[in-house]
Design a protein around this motif. Structure first.
Motif, mmCIF file in Angstrom:
data_model
loop_
_atom_site.group_PDB
_atom_site.id
_atom_site.type_symbol
_atom_site.label_atom_id
_atom_site.label_comp_id
_atom_site.label_asym_id
_atom_site.label_seq_id
_atom_site.Cartn_x
_atom_site.Cartn_y
_atom_site.Cartn_z
ATOM 1 N N SER A 104 0.812 -1.221 0.000
ATOM 2 C CA SER A 104 0.000 0.000 0.000
ATOM 3 C C SER A 104 0.843 1.268 0.000
ATOM 4 O O SER A 104 0.456 2.259 -0.616
ATOM 5 C CB SER A 104 -0.944 -0.006 1.204
ATOM 6 N N TYR A 105 1.996 1.252 0.686
ATOM 7 C CA TYR A 105 2.768 2.491 0.710
ATOM 8 C C TYR A 105 3.914 2.521 -0.304
ATOM 9 O O TYR A 105 4.592 3.541 -0.442
ATOM 10 C CB TYR A 105 3.284 2.813 2.116
ATOM 11 N N HIS A 150 4.132 5.436 -2.955
ATOM 12 C CA HIS A 150 4.558 6.755 -2.489
ATOM 13 C C HIS A 150 5.951 7.100 -3.003
ATOM 14 O O HIS A 150 6.263 8.283 -3.222
ATOM 15 C CB HIS A 150 4.533 6.792 -0.961
ATOM 16 N N PHE A 151 6.785 6.096 -3.223
ATOM 17 C CA PHE A 151 8.170 6.325 -3.619
ATOM 18 C C PHE A 151 8.319 6.529 -5.125
ATOM 19 O O PHE A 151 9.426 6.801 -5.599
ATOM 20 C CB PHE A 151 9.045 5.168 -3.147
ATOM 21 N N TRP A 167 5.907 11.638 -9.472
ATOM 22 C CA TRP A 167 4.688 11.881 -10.241
ATOM 23 C C TRP A 167 4.951 11.769 -11.746
ATOM 24 O O TRP A 167 4.028 11.484 -12.523
ATOM 25 C CB TRP A 167 4.103 13.249 -9.902
ATOM 26 N N LYS A 224 -1.492 6.572 -4.903
ATOM 27 C CA LYS A 224 -0.079 6.846 -4.598
ATOM 28 C C LYS A 224 0.160 7.135 -3.119
ATOM 29 O O LYS A 224 1.189 6.729 -2.559
ATOM 30 C CB LYS A 224 0.408 8.038 -5.431
ATOM 31 N N GLU A 225 -0.773 7.809 -2.434
ATOM 32 C CA GLU A 225 -0.477 8.333 -1.100
ATOM 33 C C GLU A 225 -1.251 7.683 0.039
ATOM 34 O O GLU A 225 -0.904 7.883 1.198
ATOM 35 C CB GLU A 225 -0.743 9.843 -1.074
ATOM 36 N N TRP A 231 0.937 5.452 2.383
ATOM 37 C CA TRP A 231 1.939 6.205 3.146
ATOM 38 C C TRP A 231 1.279 6.969 4.289
ATOM 39 O O TRP A 231 1.796 6.998 5.414
ATOM 40 C CB TRP A 231 2.670 7.160 2.214
ATOM 41 N N ASN A 232 0.140 7.583 4.024
ATOM 42 C CA ASN A 232 -0.556 8.333 5.073
ATOM 43 C C ASN A 232 -1.120 7.418 6.155
ATOM 44 O O ASN A 232 -1.383 7.867 7.270
ATOM 45 C CB ASN A 232 -1.681 9.166 4.455
ATOM 46 N N GLN A 235 1.640 16.720 -9.765
ATOM 47 C CA GLN A 235 0.751 15.663 -10.233
ATOM 48 C C GLN A 235 -0.016 16.096 -11.479
ATOM 49 O O GLN A 235 -0.169 15.323 -12.436
ATOM 50 C CB GLN A 235 -0.242 15.267 -9.143
#
Length: 297
Positions: free
Chosen positions: A110-111, A114-115, A118, A168-169, A172-173, A233
């Motif tokens: 899932s995270y 994030h890496f 864009w 994407k985020e 991470w969140n 983005q």
């Protein structure tokens, strides 16, 4: 005061680099705000450029600017409505997984997006959604539908931005909320089980109240992003076909300010955007303190 400095001297030493970086890269650049009120061009410095008053704020009379404001508000609202609760929900779901191996796998998957930058995400979207050879349109053709020009569609651009941002985020969140969940006293769950509370009841009455301070802080800190909405983005995916709905404040600054050399106008728009972000943070913090007594200050 001196006694406290002596007692916590090593803590202050650890914080000092962050303070220096904040001062160098956040406070000193504020001197450039004066460009918003000057006729600044290449060859001038921010100190000797002639003053023009509020002339650089003439963009407020530009109809295109208000279209850009409308686009910014719509995209920001869509991203907030989907992007703010999604990590909370995902954290609650991951926390309920009992298989530790599967739990770690879900967290990692899932995270991981994030890496990706864009630019990479934009390339992936273009590869998937292009009319000629895109996987999505190939599936549409095979199911008997007509191919869709996703990248040039004013109807599909906003859902595409919201969905890609969420993908994407969101993972991470989620990390922050999972960390907050681990601080909740396990004895509360044991007591709830004894009382006959089910999993949903425990989430509603223990987990969510336990992470509410974290939710509040994240909500307040996310307010400035409502104005910026993420140029990195949007810009790689923007083209003349979708520009009527894709043009936001940051892209407006880039096109009409920096690329055309209107540095004063670009700074003025940025100053207005920063002012609105500050107002949103102050209002959100005040509302939060009144509702649940939690805030940044």
């Amino acid at each position: 005061m001196l006694a406290k400095l002596t007692k916590y001297r090593w803590q202050y030493v650890m914080v000092l680099p962050a303070i220096v970086l904040l001062f160098l890269f956040s406070y000193i650049p504020m001197a450039g705000i004066q460009v918003a009120f000057k006729n600044f061009h290449i060859g001038y410095t921010i100190w000797n450029a002639p003053w023009t008053g509020v002339e650089n704020f003439s963009f407020l009379q530009d109809d295109q600017f208000w279209i850009v404001v409308k686009n910014t508000i719509i995209i920001a609202a869509l991203k907030f409505v989907t992007g703010f609760p999604a990590p909370i929900l995902l954290a609650l779901l991951i926390n309920e997984v009992r298989n530790s191996v599967f739990k770690r796998f879900v967290q990692s998957v899932s995270y991981l997006p994030h890496f990706f930058s864009w630019i990479v995400v934009a390339y992936i979207l273009q590869s998937l959604l292009t009319l000629d050879g895109g996987l999505v349109n190939d599936l549409v053709r095979k199911t008997g539908g007509e191919p869709i020009f996703f990248l040039g569609s004013t109807e599909w651009f906003r859902p595409m931005i919201v969905a890609s941002g969420l993908w994407k985020e969101v993972g991470w969140n989620t990390i922050l909320y999972l960390a907050a969940i681990t601080t909740i006293d396990p004895q509360l769950y044991e007591a709830a089980k004894v009382e006959g509370a089910g999993r949903l009841s425990q989430i509603r009455n223990i987990t969510i109240p336990g992470i509410m301070p974290t939710i509040t802080i994240v909500l307040i800190l996310s307010m400035p992003s409502l104005i910026t909405v993420g140029m990195d983005q949007i810009y790689p995916l923007m083209n003349p076909a979708n520009q009527p709905v894709a043009d936001v404040l940051d892209t407006y600054i880039l096109r009409n300010g920096l690329q055309q050399g209107y540095f004063g106008m670009a700074t003025a728009v940025g100053l207005l955007s920063s002012g609105l972000s500050l107002i949103l943070v102050l209002i959100t913090n005040q509302i939060s303190r009144k509702i649940n007594g939690e805030g940044l200050w």
